[in-house]
Design an enzyme around this catalytic site. Structure first.
Site, PDB file in Angstrom:
ATOM      1  N   GLY A 106      14.505  10.003   7.008  1.00  0.00           N
ATOM      2  CA  GLY A 106      14.502   9.117   6.254  1.00  0.00           C
ATOM      3  C   GLY A 106      13.097   8.863   5.490  1.00  0.00           C
ATOM      4  N   ASP A 107      11.995   8.540   5.550  1.00  0.00           N
ATOM      5  CA  ASP A 107      10.483   8.692   5.212  1.00  0.00           C
ATOM      6  C   ASP A 107      10.161  10.247   3.781  1.00  0.00           C
ATOM      7  OD1 ASP A 107      10.251   6.904   6.481  1.00  0.00           O
ATOM      8  OD2 ASP A 107       9.155   7.653   8.493  1.00  0.00           O
TER       9      ASP A 107
END
Length: 310
Positions: free
Chosen positions: A253-254
Site C-alpha cells: 500500500g505504501d
C-alpha cells in the site's frame, strides 16, 4: 517537493519460516532488515520511481541511528527529530508454505503533545505552496488521537496537498481537516461509513460520500488482489489487480501511495496515474520485506495494467 512524515518509524526485520507452527520451535530460513514505517517506505519507492522526497519523522536510540544511516546509504534526504527512547523493531514473518504474512509490531517510543507540536512547526517551516505532504502510519504512544487532524490542517494552511494514509480513528479524525487525497482499503471504508461495502459501485458511492462530506479531491480505494478504485470529482476508474508471484505484501500500500505522490507532482493524467500506481504496487508485492522494487520491474508491468471507467 514531496515530504513524507513517519511519526512512528520502525526497523523492519523480515524472516521466512516455512510451515510456521504456534507453541513450537520454528527455524528461520532467511532474514533481512529494512528501515521502515509507512512514510519511510513511501520515500524508498519514490526514489526508485526517479523522484525525490524529504523523509521526516521521529527517531530514537541506536535503532533510530541505524535507520537514518540506512536511509543515507540509499541516498535519501532525511530530516528526522531525535528524542529519548528507542525506535521500535517490527517482526514480519512470512510462511511460504501456508502463504501467510504475520506482523508482530512493537509499540515504539513515547512522545508528548508538546514535542509533536514543536516538530510540526519544523515540518511546516519546510513546506512551500504546491508541495506534497504524505502523512501515513500509526502514531507513537502519547500522541493525541486527533494528531492527523492537526497535521493535515497545518500543512494545508501552508499550501501543501496532503495525502493521508491511516486507518480507524486516526483516519476518521484526519478526514475532518480535508486532506487532498486519502487511500483507505475497502474494509476501512466500510468501517468509516458503518456498512459492508462489497462491489466497486458501492465503494465508489461511499468514496463520493467522503469527498462531499469533507471536501476531499481524490479517493483511492485499495481492494487487495481485486485491484483498486480511483475516484475524482469528474470520473471513476476501476483497475484490476495484477497477478504476480508474492514475495511479501508488507509495504504494498505504501508503494501505491508513493506512485500517487509522484504522479501528482508530475501532473500525470488519471490514466497514467492508474497504470503507474497499479504496476508499482504489484512490483513491490514481488519483493521480500519492505525493500522497494527496481523501476525496471515496475516498467515491465505497466503494459499489463487493465482498467475501465465506471
Amino acid at each position: 517537493m514531496i515530504c513524507t512524515v513517519t511519526l512512528n518509524p520502525a526497523l523492519d526485520k523480515t524472516v521466512e519460516i516455512p510451515d510456521l507452527t504456534i507453541d513450537s520451535v520454528n527455524r528461520i530460513t532467511t532474514m533481512r532488515t529494512d528501515p521502515g514505517g509507512k512514510g519511510i517506505n513511501v520515500s524508498k519507492v519514490i526514489s526508485k520511481l526517479g523522484g525525490s522526497s524529504v523523509a521526516t519523522g521521529i527517531l530514537g536510540g541506536d535503532t533510530g541511528n541505524a535507520i537514518r544511516s540506512s536511509l543515507e546509504a540509499m541516498g535519501l534526504e532525511n530530516r528526522f527529530r531525535f528524542v529519548k527512547g528507542e525506535t521500535r523493531t517490527n517482526l514480519k514473518v512470512i510462511d511460504p508454505v501456508n502463504h501467510t504474512n504475520t506482523d508482530i509490531n512493537e509499540p515504539g517510543i513515547t512522545v508528548s503533545e508538546e514535542l509533536l507540536n514543536e516538530f510540526l512547526e519544523e515540518v511546516v517551516g519546510m513546506i512551500t505552496s504546491g508541495d506534497i505532504v504524505v502523512l501515513s502510519g500509526s502514531l507513537p504512544k502519547g500522541a493525541p488521537k486527533d494528531t492527523y487532524y492537526t497535521w493535515v490542517k497545518a500543512c494545508r494552511e501552508a499550501g501543501a496537498r496532503v495525502i493521508l494514509d491511516a486507518d480507524g480513528e486516526l483516519l476518521a479524525e484526519g478526514l475532518k481537516a480535508s486532506p487532498y487525497l486519502v487511500k483507505p482499503n475497502n474494509h476501512e471504508l466500510s468501517g468509516l461509513l458503518g456498512r459492508n461495502l462489497k462491489t466497486p459501485r458501492e465503494l465508489e458511492q461511499a468514496a463520493r460520500e467522503l469527498m462531499n462530506r469533507y471536501g476531499i479531491a481524490r479517493v483511492v480505494v485499495s481492494m487487495g488482489k481485486e485491484g483498486a478504485l480511483y475516484v475524482t470529482g469528474e470520473e471513476t476508474v476501476y483497475a484490476e489487480g495484477l497477478k504476480v508471484p508474492v514475495g511479501s505484501t508488507v509495504g504494498a500500500g505504501d508503494s501505491v501511495v508513493a506512485a500517487l505522490a509522484v504522479a501528482e507532482e508530475r501532473g500525470m493524467s488519471l490514466d497514467e496515474t492508474v497504470r503507474l500506481s497499479t504496476a508499482t504496487g504489484a512490483a513491490n508485492v514481488m519483493c521480500s520485506g519492505t525493500q522497494a522494487a527496481e523501476y525496471e520491474v515496475i516498467e515491465g508491468l505497466l503494459s499489463r495494467v487493465v482498467f475501465q471507467r465506471l
